[in-house]
Every structure is written in structure tokens, then in C-alpha cells.
Design an enzyme around this catalytic site. Structure first.
Site, PDB file in Angstrom:
ATOM      1  N   TYR A   1      -9.136   3.753 -11.092  1.00  0.00           N
ATOM      2  CA  TYR A   1      -8.280   2.652 -10.639  1.00  0.00           C
ATOM      3  C   TYR A   1      -7.979   1.696 -11.789  1.00  0.00           C
ATOM      4  O   TYR A   1      -6.825   1.290 -11.989  1.00  0.00           O
ATOM      5  CB  TYR A   1      -8.978   1.913  -9.502  1.00  0.00           C
ATOM      6  CG  TYR A   1      -8.215   0.745  -8.937  1.00  0.00           C
ATOM      7  CD1 TYR A   1      -7.188   0.941  -8.025  1.00  0.00           C
ATOM      8  CD2 TYR A   1      -8.531  -0.563  -9.296  1.00  0.00           C
ATOM      9  CE1 TYR A   1      -6.483  -0.131  -7.489  1.00  0.00           C
ATOM     10  CE2 TYR A   1      -7.843  -1.642  -8.764  1.00  0.00           C
ATOM     11  CZ  TYR A   1      -6.821  -1.415  -7.866  1.00  0.00           C
ATOM     12  OH  TYR A   1      -6.133  -2.483  -7.349  1.00  0.00           O
TER      13      TYR A   1
ATOM     14  N   SER B   1      -3.431  -6.045 -11.243  1.00  0.00           N
ATOM     15  CA  SER B   1      -4.782  -6.479 -10.919  1.00  0.00           C
ATOM     16  C   SER B   1      -5.395  -7.156 -12.131  1.00  0.00           C
ATOM     17  O   SER B   1      -5.006  -6.876 -13.276  1.00  0.00           O
ATOM     18  CB  SER B   1      -5.631  -5.266 -10.516  1.00  0.00           C
ATOM     19  OG  SER B   1      -7.002  -5.598 -10.430  1.00  0.00           O
TER      20      SER B   1
END
Length: 351
Positions: free
Chosen positions: A159, A146
Site C-alpha cells: 500500500y 496518503s
């Protein structure tokens, strides 16, 4: 360089396959005629997806309804896929969960759960793939990262921490394999905001429904990037201009990024809709009826995305910066040469 130009008949394992990006990846490889091994927690969702993949062109499909936070189950799934489909050629680590929460509000148990699934699930998947691939002529592990692997944002500390860890783990694994002169290739794709069910079923401690921040893309765009990585074997791809800007911005001006995200990222991840008291989340158990390809933001999501090779893009940025500073140095030197200098004898300025 991977040797997967022709993907028909290749055995591809995908974690987090039942929904979102994982589902899009499985569908894309199915259209190439691959054999698919699917991992997700919901057996019914996997069985339904398997039928869809066969109709899309997959040569064969095997399923493993397991939790990737259990290493033994992941290893057993890999053995099962190899036994049913043949040697695993490509393993894609995509499974994830998250919690939208301030650090002060998330519980240690929730933080641990996000870490075990999102980070350790990648570690266990990579270990299982290595066990299979070390006895083969080649293989490829593709980790779904990400933009948040480079830049943490508010409300997603667990996360973001997991995605940072995945990037470090991937680099270590790649260096080890290169040291061994192994034919196994390791790739990572840093994704932007995606229109997946993540925002419909992620646990939240906030009053308002979560949403993706920044430019949103459809999961099929990410699947195309994964297919590109499978064909080229590139070490890293930055997917989306927003990912590029996030990574470069954090490289150049991290303090500005702190300031900007502190003022925009909380509201930028929340809709105007309040969270319903009956809202279900998938942190501990799957939410069966939300296993679908797209989330709730299709009206805003873009179908196509630019993909930037991480290594060459990073080198271009460094080279561009070097040229810029060299040019500034020349200008400053020329200006100094043009300034009048005082004579050592104390007279009028000399030229």
C-alpha cells in the site's frame, strides 16, 4: 485554478465509491447537486448508494460495477458516464485495497493485486478522465493519496509503495499538462488514518485485527477536503495535523522516523482482538455486507480535520528553516567575534 466554485450540475466520477472515503465523497457532491458516476465492484452496493445519493440531492446518478485494475473497463465506464450524464468535469480516484503483512509473508500475487488496484487504478482512471477532458474547456482529476505517500510504515509495504507511486505519477502528469498549457487541473490529497471499513475487510497475515494508526478521522472530514480541492484547484492538500507532522518529520529527521516506526508502528496497527478464522477480505472479491460509510472506530474518530495547502506549507517550512539557520549563523559569528584572538607576534591575546 479550478472553476468549480458552483458544483451543482457538474458531472463527478468517483472510484471506490461504495464504501468509506469514496462513499463520503459521493454523498458530499450529491448534497451540492452534482451528477455522480459511481465505480465499485459490487453492483448491489452501487444501486443502493445511487438511491441514497438521489435522496441527498444528486441531479442524476450512473453506476459502473467494475474493477479499476482493468483499464478497458475503466475507459468504458468513463464513456458510459459521459453518455448518460454529460461531459465529466471532475474525476476522483479513490479505489484501494491493502494487505497487512510483513514483506516476508505477503505473496507476490497479493503484492501485485494491491499495486494494480491502488496504483494502476489511479493511472487508468486518470487516463480515462484525460480522454474525456481533452475535448472540453476544463476538467479536474483529484487523486486520493496518503501521509504514507511520504513515509512508509511496517505491515503495509504494498500500500505504501502504491501511494508513493501515486504521488510521483501525479507530479509527472501535472507537469505534462502545464507544459501543454492544458486547462485540466490535477490535485492530490494526502490523508491521515480514516475510520473506514478498510480495517474490517483488508486481508491480513497477522494474528490480531488491524486498526488505523495515530489520530483517526471520520471519512466525512476527508470528503470536505476533497470538496475544497474541487473548489480551489490547489495542487496538494495535507489533510490532518498528523499528516503534516509525518511529512515534516520525514523531511527533517528520516532516521528518527525509522527508529520510531520500527518500535511503535507494528503494535500501533493492531488491536487486542485475534483475527477470526472465518474473516473475509476484499482483496479479490468485494465483501457485500461491509459496504458502509464508517468502520469500527467511530468512538475514537474525530469529525473535523485541519487542512494544509501542501505548496504553501512546504514553502513556510523551508523559509522557517532558512531563517532559523540564518539566525544560528549570526549567533555563531557574533560569538567568534567576541572570542580573544592570539597575536601574530606571539604576545598576549588581542581584543
Amino acid at each position: 485554478m479550478a472553476s468549480n466554485e458552483h458544483l451543482a450540475g457538474k458531472v463527478v466520477a468517483v472510484t471506490g465509491a461504495a464504501a468509506g472515503v469514496g462513499r463520503a465523497i459521493a454523498l458530499r457532491f450529491a448534497r451540492e447537486g452534482a451528477k455522480l458516476g459511481l465505480i465499485s465492484r459490487d453492483k448491489v452496493a452501487l444501486e443502493s448508494l445511487a438511491e441514497e445519493l438521489r435522496a441527498a440531492g444528486a441531479q442524476d446518478v450512473a453506476i459502473a460495477p467494475i474493477d479499476v485494475s482493468d483499464a478497458n473497463e475503466v475507459f468504458a465506464a468513463a464513456d458510459r458516464f459521459a453518455g448518460e450524464l454529460g461531459p465529466i468535469n471532475i474525476w476522483v480516484n479513490d479505489a484501494m485495497v491493502t494487505v497487512f503483512s510483513l514483506v516476508g509473508d505477503i505473496t507476490p500475487e497479493e503484492f501485485r493485486r494491491v499495486t494494480e488496484v491502488t496504483y494502476l487504478g489511479v493511472v487508468y482512471g486518470s487516463m480515462a478522465a484525460l480522454k474525456q477532458m481533452r475535448t472540453q474547456p476544463s476538467g479536474q482529476i483529484i487523486n486520493i493519496g496518503s501521509a504514507l505517500a511520504y513515509r512508509g510504515i511496517p505491515l503495509q509495504s504494498a500500500y505504501c509503495g502504491a501511494k508513493h507511486a501515486i504521488r510521483g505519477f501525479t507530479a509527472s502528469l501535472r507537469a505534462e499538462l502545464e507544459h501543454e498549457h492544458s486547462p485540466i487541473v490535477v490535485s492530490i490529497l494526502e490523508l491521515p488514518a480514516m475510520n473506514t471499513p478498510q480495517f474490517d475487510w483488508a486481508r491480513t497475515h497477522r494474528a490480531h485485527q488491524p486498526k488505523p494508526m495515530g489520530t483517526i478521522y471520520q471519512p466525512e472530514a476527508a470528503a470536505e477536503a476533497v470538496l475544497l480541492a474541487a473548489r480551489t484547484g490547489a495542487s496538494e492538500y495535507w489533510v490532518g495535523t498528523s499528516t503534516l507532522l509525518t511529512i515534516v518529520g520525514n523531511m527533517i529527521a528520516p532516521k528518527f522516523m525509522d527508529w520510531f516506526l520500527a518500535r511503535s508502528a507494528v503494535a500501533g496497527q493492531e488491536t487486542n482482538q485475534f483475527v477470526k478464522p472465518c474473516r473475509r477480505d476484499n482483496l479479490m472479491q468485494p465483501v457485500a455486507d461491509l459496504h458502509r460509510l464508517h468502520g469500527s472506530f467511530s468512538a475514537e474518530a474525530k469529525p473535523d480535520v485541519s487542512v494544509y495547502p501542501g505548496a504553501t506549507t512546504r514553502a513556510a517550512i523551508v523559509a522557517g528553516g532558512a531563517v532559523l539557520f540564518f539566525g544560528l549563523g549570526l549567533v555563531m559569528a557574533q560569538r567568534r567575534q567576541g572570542r580573544p584572538r592570539l597575536s601574530n607576534r606571539g604576545g598576549s591575546p588581542s581584543r
